[in-house]
Scaffold this motif. Structure first.
Motif, short mmCIF file in Angstrom:
data_model
loop_
_atom_site.label_atom_id
_atom_site.label_comp_id
_atom_site.label_asym_id
_atom_site.label_seq_id
_atom_site.Cartn_x
_atom_site.Cartn_y
_atom_site.Cartn_z
N SER A 1 0.85 -1.19 0.00
CA SER A 1 0.00 0.00 0.00
C SER A 1 0.88 1.23 0.00
CB SER A 1 -0.90 0.01 1.24
OG SER A 1 -1.74 -1.13 1.27
N PHE B 1 -3.21 4.01 -2.79
CA PHE B 1 -3.74 2.78 -3.37
C PHE B 1 -3.00 1.58 -2.82
CE2 PHE B 1 -1.40 4.71 -7.18
CZ PHE B 1 -0.17 4.21 -6.83
N GLN B 2 -3.53 0.41 -3.19
CA GLN B 2 -2.99 -0.86 -2.70
C GLN B 2 -2.87 -1.84 -3.85
OE1 GLN B 2 -5.53 -4.12 -0.76
NE2 GLN B 2 -4.74 -2.96 0.96
N TYR B 3 -1.78 -2.61 -3.83
CA TYR B 3 -1.55 -3.60 -4.87
C TYR B 3 -1.43 -4.99 -4.28
CZ TYR B 3 -1.11 -0.40 -8.72
OH TYR B 3 -1.39 0.52 -9.69
N GLU C 1 -2.21 -6.28 -9.19
CA GLU C 1 -3.36 -5.47 -9.57
C GLU C 1 -3.68 -4.44 -8.48
OE1 GLU C 1 -5.83 -8.87 -12.11
OE2 GLU C 1 -6.84 -7.62 -10.61
N GLU C 2 -4.18 -3.30 -8.91
CA GLU C 2 -4.64 -2.31 -7.95
C GLU C 2 -5.96 -2.80 -7.35
OE1 GLU C 2 -4.55 2.03 -8.95
OE2 GLU C 2 -6.67 1.94 -8.40
N ARG C 3 -5.98 -2.94 -6.05
CA ARG C 3 -7.15 -3.51 -5.38
C ARG C 3 -8.03 -2.45 -4.75
NH1 ARG C 3 -7.88 -8.95 -6.70
NH2 ARG C 3 -5.81 -9.70 -7.29
N ARG D 1 -8.29 2.02 -3.89
CA ARG D 1 -7.74 3.32 -4.21
C ARG D 1 -8.35 4.38 -3.30
NH1 ARG D 1 -4.93 5.02 -8.75
NH2 ARG D 1 -4.81 7.28 -8.97
N SER E 1 -0.26 6.65 -10.26
CA SER E 1 -0.46 5.29 -10.73
C SER E 1 0.62 4.40 -10.12
CB SER E 1 -0.40 5.22 -12.26
OG SER E 1 0.89 5.60 -12.71
N HIS F 1 2.37 0.12 -9.85
CA HIS F 1 2.62 -1.19 -10.46
C HIS F 1 3.17 -2.11 -9.38
CE1 HIS F 1 3.32 -3.84 -13.86
NE2 HIS F 1 4.47 -4.19 -13.29
N GLN F 2 2.83 -3.38 -9.50
CA GLN F 2 3.43 -4.38 -8.62
C GLN F 2 4.05 -5.47 -9.49
OE1 GLN F 2 0.95 -6.84 -6.04
NE2 GLN F 2 2.52 -6.78 -4.44
N SER G 1 7.03 -2.90 -5.63
CA SER G 1 6.05 -2.01 -6.22
C SER G 1 6.67 -0.67 -6.59
CB SER G 1 4.90 -1.79 -5.23
OG SER G 1 3.95 -0.86 -5.71
#
Lengths: 113, 112
Positions: B33, B47-49, B53-55, B57, B65, B67-68, B74
């Protein structure tokens, strides 16, 4: 949005005394809470957590109390030491909202030698 | 056991530029996160990954934006930087099925 607030922005205590830091939260659906300690220039450090099915949880020199009736959380630090000087945050996690935490603005704890 | 690490420690950018911040989670954690912490304020969820995937926001514009990667590390990207983006950016890692969340030391971003 969520609202997690703190009653006192700054708290000064004498070394060796007990400290109590308070926090109010607004979402009655929140079921998990964490207290963090943040020293200057560092990221928040996990201190202690508590779930909504508990009223009290104790750690080493710290105790967290949860009063769900009035949506209030407190952190008690026993025998406060100079190394406890920092900003303390409570963070709440609404139910079914994994790891999305809402933070208050923090309470600064000053420990006087 | 290494905790959460972030890079760089400090960064200075000009308005309109783009920035990329990096985070490696605590060993064994699969969720990252990102939070923004303005001076004197508590961290605000960006946001959280999880599983790349972004889970979730928070209330941040699309200029933010992320990425993980398969190794759970991340990146946080911010485009078209504004002066108001100056803050400490914190990465926190956890297990997706758990609650305990641990923070890294943060990246201090200054936009001039």
């Amino acid at each position: 949005g969520e609202s997690v607030g703190l009653h006192l922005p700054t708290l000064s205590v004498q070394e060796g005394d007990n400290s109590i830091i308070n926090c109010a939260y607004s979402n009655s659906a929140s079921d998990y809470f964490i207290w963090y300690k943040q020293e200057s220039g560092k990221g928040p450090q996990f201190i202690i957590d508590i779930r909504s099915n508990m009223d009290k949880r104790q750690g080493q020199r710290v105790t967290v109390l949860l009063n769900k009736t009035v949506k209030h959380l407190s952190l008690q630090i026993a025998a406060t030491q100079p190394g406890d000087s920092a900003v303390y945050f409570c963070a709440e996690n609404p139910r079914d909202n994994f790891n999305k935490f809402y933070f208050g603005s923090g309470t600064k704890l000053n420990v006087k030698p | 056991d290494a905790g959460v690490t972030q890079s760089p420690t400090h960064l200075i950018k000009t308005r309109g530029q783009q920035v990329t911040l990096r985070c490696s989670p605590k060993s064994g954690h699969d969720t990252v996160s990102w939070y923004q912490q303005a001076l004197g304020q508590g961290p605000q969820f960006i946001f959280q990954y999880y599983e790349e995937e972004e889970r979730q926001r928070g209330n941040f514009p699309d200029r933010f934006s992320g990425h993980q990667f398969p190794n759970y590390s991340s990146e946080l990207n911010v485009n078209a930087l504004l002066l108001g983006d100056s803050a400490l950016y914190l990465c926190a890692s956890s297990l997706y099925t758990g609650y305990e969340q641990y923070f890294g030391p943060g990246t201090r971003l200054t936009v001039t």
